[in-house]
Design a protein around this motif. Sequence first.
Motif: not given
Length: 84
Positions: A10-15, A17-25, A27-31
């Motif tokens: 679950f943590p790997v999946l959330m990581n 998905l979160s980083n994918t959404f950040l790249r779509l917008f 953003s240079t931030a990463r989870f």
Amino acid sequence: MCSPEPTNCFPVLMNILSNTFLRLFNSTARFRVWSKLFYAGENSELKHYIFFGLFTYLLVLAAGLPPLFAMSNVEDYKVKSTSC
């Protein structure tokens, strides 16, 4: 990428998905997500807080249980019940 254990998956999946959404917008931030359940370091002060908290809880529980048994016996006496 993900071990068969659900604790790690679950943590790997959330990581991902979160980083994918950040790249779509754009953003240079990463989870960054860790899958450790508890902090592995030794903290004696935290152990003392946990010990005394549980000790206090058990003292309150021990003080509250005997009246419960006594009330049960009083109710049995009132209805004149007997055990064989």
